[in-house]
Design an enzyme around this catalytic site. Structure first.
Site, PDB file in Angstrom:
ATOM      1  N   ASP A 119       0.855  -1.186   0.000  1.00 45.68           N
ATOM      2  CA  ASP A 119       0.000   0.000   0.000  1.00 45.68           C
ATOM      3  C   ASP A 119       0.888   1.233   0.000  1.00 45.68           C
ATOM      4  OD1 ASP A 119      -2.461  -1.370   0.091  1.00 45.68           O
ATOM      5  OD2 ASP A 119      -2.350  -1.572   2.265  1.00 45.68           O
ATOM      6  N   ASP A 137      -6.819  -1.660  -4.602  1.00 45.42           N
ATOM      7  CA  ASP A 137      -7.883  -1.347  -3.647  1.00 45.42           C
ATOM      8  C   ASP A 137      -8.873  -0.358  -4.252  1.00 45.42           C
ATOM      9  OD1 ASP A 137      -6.541  -2.921  -1.758  1.00 45.42           O
ATOM     10  OD2 ASP A 137      -5.509  -1.197  -0.881  1.00 45.42           O
TER      11      ASP A 137
END
Length: 162
Positions: A119, A137
């Site tokens: 991330d 995501d």
């Protein structure tokens, strides 16, 4: 518009997976763990590894979650491929499913390679930070929203879902 085929949607998903992986490669090449690069007053680039699911759900579960989420993503991907074959001409549904497919597989690649999802996008406001996320995501969230909106739209009485 010409009739779309499932191959078109799978190509879109493949392109999004490639975009996700390229962005993660750039981040891994240029940002150190724990480093923060300020992009805007509400947006940072960071490097984080999430061993759990959304919002780090089950991130401290001891390792079994890596394979659980990998298997779950493959099962969902298989179901989505079947749905894309059945509903390839339904623009909104197929776009939503393609986004979810790309996101799920983009994150699976990370789980297999790194044992965690990479991330790097961090948004914040007034001292409150949204958990870091990535392109995969974003695709999942966008696809889920579109899928929900698709289910709310009126259907033709004839049963034609095109």
């Amino acid at each position: 518009m010409s009739r779309l085929r499932s191959g078109h949607w799978l190509a879109l998903a493949t392109a999004l997976i490639a975009l996700d992986q390229v962005t993660k490669w750039v981040v891994l090449s240029h940002i150190q763990l724990g480093e923060t690069i300020v992009v805007a007053p509400f947006w940072n680039w960071v490097l984080a590894f999430n061993t759990g699911a959304a919002f780090s759900f089950l991130s401290d579960a001891g390792g079994w979650q890596r394979w659980f989420f990998t298997g779950l993503a493959f099962a969902i991907a298989g179901w989505i491929v079947v749905m894309l074959r059945r509903h390839a001409s339904d623009l909104h549904l197929s776009l939503a499913l393609s986004l979810i497919l790309a996101g799920a597989l983009g994150n699976v690649i990370d789980r297999i390679r790194f044992g965690a999802v990479v991330d790097f996008i961090q948004w914040h406001v007034a001292g409150y930070y949204w958990p870091a996320f990535n392109v995969a995501d974003s695709a999942i969230v966008g696809g889920a929203i579109l899928l929900a909106l698709t289910q709310l739209r009126p259907r033709p009485a004839s049963g034609d879902h095109a």
